[in-house]
Write a protein that holds these residues in place. Structure first.
Motif, mmCIF file in Angstrom:
data_model
loop_
_atom_site.group_PDB
_atom_site.id
_atom_site.type_symbol
_atom_site.label_atom_id
_atom_site.label_comp_id
_atom_site.label_asym_id
_atom_site.label_seq_id
_atom_site.Cartn_x
_atom_site.Cartn_y
_atom_site.Cartn_z
ATOM 1 N N GLU A 1 0.823 -1.208 0.000
ATOM 2 C CA GLU A 1 0.000 0.000 0.000
ATOM 3 C C GLU A 1 0.855 1.255 0.000
ATOM 4 O O GLU A 1 0.538 2.243 -0.674
ATOM 5 C CB GLU A 1 -0.921 -0.017 1.222
ATOM 6 N N LEU A 2 1.972 1.228 0.741
ATOM 7 C CA LEU A 2 2.854 2.397 0.762
ATOM 8 C C LEU A 2 3.496 2.623 -0.603
ATOM 9 O O LEU A 2 3.659 3.774 -1.042
ATOM 10 C CB LEU A 2 3.936 2.205 1.831
ATOM 11 N N ARG B 1 2.201 1.749 -3.520
ATOM 12 C CA ARG B 1 1.172 2.290 -4.411
ATOM 13 C C ARG B 1 0.895 3.767 -4.118
ATOM 14 O O ARG B 1 0.667 4.566 -5.032
ATOM 15 C CB ARG B 1 -0.120 1.475 -4.273
ATOM 16 N N ALA B 2 0.927 4.123 -2.834
ATOM 17 C CA ALA B 2 0.678 5.524 -2.484
ATOM 18 C C ALA B 2 1.800 6.432 -2.968
ATOM 19 O O ALA B 2 1.556 7.549 -3.433
ATOM 20 C CB ALA B 2 0.497 5.660 -0.971
ATOM 21 N N ARG B 3 3.012 5.952 -2.870
ATOM 22 C CA ARG B 3 4.141 6.780 -3.307
ATOM 23 C C ARG B 3 4.327 6.722 -4.806
ATOM 24 O O ARG B 3 4.784 7.698 -5.419
ATOM 25 C CB ARG B 3 5.415 6.343 -2.595
ATOM 26 N N GLY B 4 4.039 5.575 -5.397
ATOM 27 C CA GLY B 4 4.235 5.397 -6.828
ATOM 28 C C GLY B 4 5.457 4.548 -7.117
ATOM 29 O O GLY B 4 6.540 4.777 -6.565
ATOM 30 N N GLN B 5 5.294 3.520 -7.995
ATOM 31 C CA GLN B 5 6.406 2.625 -8.286
ATOM 32 C C GLN B 5 7.582 3.358 -8.921
ATOM 33 O O GLN B 5 8.739 3.016 -8.690
ATOM 34 C CB GLN B 5 5.938 1.498 -9.213
#
Length: 587
Positions: free
Chosen positions: A336-337, A339-343
């Motif tokens: 989840e972290l 995805r929140a930050r972005g790959q």
């Protein structure tokens, strides 16, 4: 299918009777037990342990004893035909695993020799075994002809030698390393699986090695070529400590099934040497758990980095995560972290490390560690309660005026009894504090009365001395006794000295000013009620002779002494002045 069976190969038990069984923490016996177990499939394993009999005392006073394992080992033949020896040491809390090959009988001999020495060590100091012959007795074990406790070590040697022969007979012949690992020149018997050499087991070519590492379905010819190239690099390495260390394969193997095989091949091609910072088995487990929660594009960027750099960063990252016993962060939150930050923002292993370090810190213990900590907590609390009970019993023993029974552990475990005991002790402490406060006040009042009596005596003496000296004339000078601080201040200003600082002693000591015909103060005299004349000084603390002259100063001194006032042996300003013998005062 045949059932499993167990057979005791050796069981030796010694007991030492020189210690009292109630002594806390003492070891009064040792035991060596080795058994052979046959699995349903027919495979035989041997295991053994050295244990000490430990005596303990509960808080209730009840004595109990238990056997505590100091060292243990197991020897078995795996399905692959390898012989594995595992050793557990309680003192260091470490497990060691090694493989035995042909010629490794000496390793087993050394292990059994250490076990035999361990059972003969004195459990009290773990260094020497020197008991009296009558204090040692053999409870179980083989027949020792002419048993002597001082010669038991020599008598154990043939017993251990026969035990080694029996174990090797049951396990079977040890495998030959050259036959099982034909592609390797030397084989490390320590950490065979962790060093990556286990992938070379029964491998006639590097195709088999690649299949052992990545699986048959993921095999590619370039994989075999790259593994062979890394092997050749290792053969050219002159550092004997890293010789044939193929643990770099463990790094690439962690990506198996998570990324395409072509990515792994490209990463292996960029690896020019296998000078590798290895990961411990626990770190490999945690790193694999980390990679399973990381998206494939991020893993590809990690594979694109130099191996040494990526391994060093991942090693630091998994230390942040914790270990199988204690987890310090929740890896389930990592997807989840990301995805929140972005790959795309996770561009390297360092970015992944920073993301993991930013996760909330937790402390999750394994069930076994939780049970262990709970038992330790119970024992610590019980010890603290025992100390509290002993303090209570010692305090009530001092209460001679009260007939109070001594508390037992069964009573102390009851909360109601502990509350009553605390109230009783609090009441007793209050009574003691009240008595001490009354005693302190009585001492203070006594000191005050003594001080008042002393001040009254000094005031009476000062009044009588003032009557004798005030207004007396001698040598053309007149005596004036100071009665207020203003007079002392004026004299101090005129004489340029510190006589004004004695204002607090007015009425208790006598301060005399010697005035000339113009009422100018020329001399100040300090008279103490015990020592007599202490100071006889003029302007700028000059001696009386320098201020008034020899004859006048002597006449003034004789006039003061004539009233019955003595002179202190260390009086100031008395230079060149003569004193009557009857007026001298011993200091």
């Amino acid at each position: 299918m045949s059932e499993s069976s167990e057979r005791v190969l050796l069981h030796v038990k010694f007991l030492n009777d020189r210690f009292e069984p109630t002594t806390e923490g003492v070891c009064t016996g040792s035991s060596l037990r080795v058994v052979a177990r046959t699995a349903p499939g027919g495979r035989v394993s041997a295991s053994g342990s050295v244990s000490y009999r430990v005596h303990r005392t509960r808080a209730s006073g009840k004595v109990f004893r238990y056997w505590q394992t100091q060292q243990a080992f197991s020897l078995l033949r795996t399905k692959a035909g390898l012989v594995v020896l595992r050793v557990l040491e309680r003192s260091s809390r470490k497990n060691s695993t090694q493989h035995l090959f042909a010629g490794g009988e000496r390793q087993l001999e050394g292990l059994l020799s250490r076990f035999g020495t361990q059972i003969l060590l004195d459990p009290m100091d773990h260094h020497t075994w020197n008991p009296q012959p009558e204090t040692i007795r053999v409870v179980e074990g083989p027949e020792f002809p002419d048993f002597d406790a001082r010669m038991i070590q020599a008598q154990m040697i043939p017993v251990l030698r026969d035990l080694q022969s029996e174990i090797l007979r049951l396990i079977g012949d040890l495998p030959v390393a050259e036959d099982r690992f034909p592609l390797l020149e030397t084989v490390s018997f320590l950490g065979l699986a962790h060093s990556g050499q286990m992938y070379y087991l029964d491998a006639e070519d590097f195709k088999t090695v690649a299949e052992n590492v990545f699986g048959k379905t993921r095999y590619r010819k370039p994989l075999a070529r790259e593994i062979e190239r890394l092997t050749q690099c290792m053969k050219s390495n002159q550092d004997w400590r890293r010789s044939h260390d193929m643990s770099v394969l463990n790094w690439f193997r962690m990506f198996r099934g998570l990324v395409p095989v072509d990515w792994i091949i490209e990463s292996m091609r960029r690896t020019e040497t296998n000078h590798y910072i290895y990961l411990t088995p626990a770190e490999l487990v945690m790193a694999r758990a980390l990679f399973r929660r990381v998206p494939q594009p991020v893993l590809g960027r990690i594979l694109a980095e130099p191996v040494a750099q990526a391994v060093r960063v991942i090693k630091d990252t998994v230390r942040t995560i914790g270990n199988p016993q204690v987890r310090l962060c929740d890896l389930d939150l990592l997807p989840e972290l990301i995805r929140a930050r972005g790959q795309r923002r996770i561009r390297s292993s360092r970015d992944l490390e920073n993301l993991v370090r930013s996760m909330p810190t937790i402390h999750v213990e394994s069930p076994s560690l939780v049970r262990s900590n709970q038992m330790i907590g119970i024992m610590i609390n019980e010890a603290h309660e025992l100390q509290a009970m002993d303090r209570y019993n010692r305090q009530i023993a001092r209460l001679e005026d009260r007939d109070l029974p001594v508390a037992t552990w069964e009573q102390w475990k009851l909360p109601e009894f502990r509350e009553d005991a605390e109230e009783l002790l609090a009441e007793h402490r209050h009574e003691l504090m009240t008595a001490q406060e009354a005693e302190r006040q009585a001492r203070a009042e006594k000191r005050r009365q003594e001080r008042l009596a002393l001040e009254q005596a000094r005031a009476a003496w000062a009044a009588e001395t003032t009557k004798k000296l005030d207004g007396v004339c001698a040598g053309g000078y007149r005596f004036v006794v100071a009665r207020d601080a203003e007079t002392l201040a004026r004299w101090g200003w005129r004489l340029n000295n510190c006589i004004a600082g004695y204002a607090s002693e007015l009425g208790l000591d006598v301060f005399v000013g010697v005035l000339d015909g113009e009422d100018r103060v020329r001399l100040n005299i300090e008279i103490d009620w015990q020592r007599g004349i202490c100071q006889f000084l003029g302007t700028n603390n000059r001696d009386a002779v320098a201020e008034l002259g020899q004859d006048a100063a002597q006449q003034v001194l004789d006039a003061v002494i004539g009233t019955g006032i003595p002179v202190d042996d260390y009086a100031l300003g008395m230079y060149q002045l003569s004193l009557p013998e009857q007026s001298a005062v011993t200091a």
